[in-house]
Design a protein around this motif. Structure first.
Motif, PDB file in Angstrom:
ATOM      1  N   PHE A  65      40.336   0.848  34.854  1.00 20.40           N
ATOM      2  CA  PHE A  65      41.653   1.428  35.082  1.00 20.40           C
ATOM      3  C   PHE A  65      41.578   2.705  35.917  1.00 20.40           C
ATOM      4  O   PHE A  65      42.601   3.249  36.298  1.00 20.40           O
ATOM      5  N   TRP A  66      40.357   3.198  36.155  1.00 21.76           N
ATOM      6  CA  TRP A  66      40.167   4.440  36.893  1.00 21.76           C
ATOM      7  C   TRP A  66      39.640   4.142  38.295  1.00 21.76           C
ATOM      8  O   TRP A  66      38.844   3.226  38.468  1.00 21.76           O
ATOM      9  N   PRO A  67      40.019   4.930  39.296  1.00 21.83           N
ATOM     10  CA  PRO A  67      39.410   4.780  40.624  1.00 21.83           C
ATOM     11  C   PRO A  67      37.963   5.237  40.615  1.00 21.83           C
ATOM     12  O   PRO A  67      37.514   5.921  39.677  1.00 21.83           O
ATOM     13  N   SER A  68      37.220   4.876  41.643  1.00 28.84           N
ATOM     14  CA  SER A  68      35.785   5.165  41.672  1.00 28.84           C
ATOM     15  C   SER A  68      35.499   6.657  41.585  1.00 28.84           C
ATOM     16  O   SER A  68      34.547   7.073  40.918  1.00 28.84           O
ATOM     17  N   LEU A  69      36.305   7.482  42.253  1.00 27.40           N
ATOM     18  CA  LEU A  69      36.085   8.924  42.216  1.00 27.40           C
ATOM     19  C   LEU A  69      36.194   9.464  40.801  1.00 27.40           C
ATOM     20  O   LEU A  69      35.359  10.270  40.361  1.00 27.40           O
ATOM     21  N   ALA A  70      37.201   9.019  40.058  1.00 27.13           N
ATOM     22  CA  ALA A  70      37.362   9.456  38.676  1.00 27.13           C
ATOM     23  C   ALA A  70      36.209   8.950  37.804  1.00 27.13           C
ATOM     24  O   ALA A  70      35.719   9.666  36.924  1.00 27.13           O
ATOM     25  N   MET A  71      35.771   7.727  38.040  1.00 28.67           N
ATOM     26  CA  MET A  71      34.663   7.177  37.251  1.00 28.67           C
ATOM     27  C   MET A  71      33.377   7.970  37.463  1.00 28.67           C
ATOM     28  O   MET A  71      32.643   8.254  36.509  1.00 28.67           O
ATOM     29  N   GLU A  72      33.103   8.346  38.704  1.00 29.00           N
ATOM     30  CA  GLU A  72      31.885   9.109  38.972  1.00 29.00           C
ATOM     31  C   GLU A  72      31.925  10.476  38.292  1.00 29.00           C
ATOM     32  O   GLU A  72      30.905  10.947  37.756  1.00 29.00           O
ATOM     33  N   LYS A  73      33.095  11.098  38.263  1.00 34.63           N
ATOM     34  CA  LYS A  73      33.224  12.376  37.579  1.00 34.63           C
ATOM     35  C   LYS A  73      33.062  12.205  36.069  1.00 34.63           C
ATOM     36  O   LYS A  73      32.390  12.996  35.398  1.00 34.63           O
ATOM     37  N   ARG A  74      33.668  11.171  35.515  1.00 31.72           N
ATOM     38  CA  ARG A  74      33.562  10.931  34.076  1.00 31.72           C
ATOM     39  C   ARG A  74      32.118  10.606  33.675  1.00 31.72           C
ATOM     40  O   ARG A  74      31.653  11.014  32.617  1.00 31.72           O
TER      41      ARG A  74
END
Length: 248
Positions: free
Chosen positions: A127-136
């Protein structure tokens, strides 16, 4: 075929109170949409778009479904909405890190896996874009260079608990389900991977959280009314190291 381990992220590798996190998320993201929608309606739009992604049948990417549904009625083009969210993830999202704690043993587990030649997948519901996933992921001390695949909005066409989600992962990494171990905290959405032949490990660390996961998930409808799948293994994440020699 190489073996692979799939890790859920939320309340598996990182621990947090989901309700507190998403309330803070909406407070942070609301200003970028303030000229279009109120915070209350914003939350409703996020939920509706997420529900649509949950039921994606594979004809479109999850990104295409989410932003098509979210953008309806806002008078903005889908790409403009996407760009607004991307700016948020670039500039504001990191402020939510204080609400998240890396689970015990993450560093040692990944260090061990990297010496074994086992493929690693961050198999968070996309549900998250790749940029958000990398930060998480970074909040757990994990770098994208350490993993073979991250599932996110842009690269997936299905979501948990659909079996197609797990089959799509296997296709992307070139590994049979029987050679995979799925690790996650959700008794249905993660453990359902066992139905296509994956081994499963139910992580129990999030049970210690006072206001546990499930509340937002129930509102969206993850695994609602579904029969739970019995895991092959269960326990705190750190116990993964005890079964790695068997799995490898």
């Amino acid at each position: 075929m190489s073996k692979a381990i799939l890790f859920d992220l939320d309340n598996t590798l990182i621990l947090f109170d989901e309700v507190k996190f998403f309330k803070a998320y909406i407070r942070r993201v609301a200003p970028i949409m303030s000229d279009l929608v109120s915070p209350h309606i914003l939350w409703r739009l996020v939920l509706n778009a997420t529900k649509a992604v949950l039921h994606n049948n594979g004809d479109l990417t999850n990104r295409e479904v989410f932003y098509h549904i979210f953008s309806q009625g806002l008078g903005e083009q889908t790409e403009e909405i996407w760009n607004r969210f991307q700016r948020f993830y670039e500039t504001e999202f990191e402020h939510l890190k204080s609400l998240v704690t890396a689970n015990k043993g993450v560093y040692d587990i990944f260090a061990d896996l990297l010496t074994r030649g086992i493929k690693i997948v961050i198999a968070s519901n996309p549900f998250w874009p790749s940029l958000a996933m990398e930060k998480r992921m970074s909040w757990a001390g994990i770098r994208k260079e350490q993993v073979n695949l991250i599932t996110h909005l842009e690269n997936m066409h299905f979501c948990k608990p659909r079996l197609e989600y797990y089959q799509e992962i296997c296709q992307k990494i070139g590994t049979n389900p029987e050679d995979c171990l799925m690790i996650g905290d959700d008794p249905y959405n993660d453990m359902v991977a066992g139905r296509i032949g994956m081994k499963t490990f139910l992580v129990t660390d999030s049970l210690k959280i006072q206001n546990p996961l499930r509340m937002i998930s129930k509102k969206i409808g993850f695994g609602k009314g579904k029969e739970r799948v019995q895991p092959d293994y269960s326990g705190p994440l750190i116990q993964i190291q005890e079964i790695l020699p068997i799995f490898n």
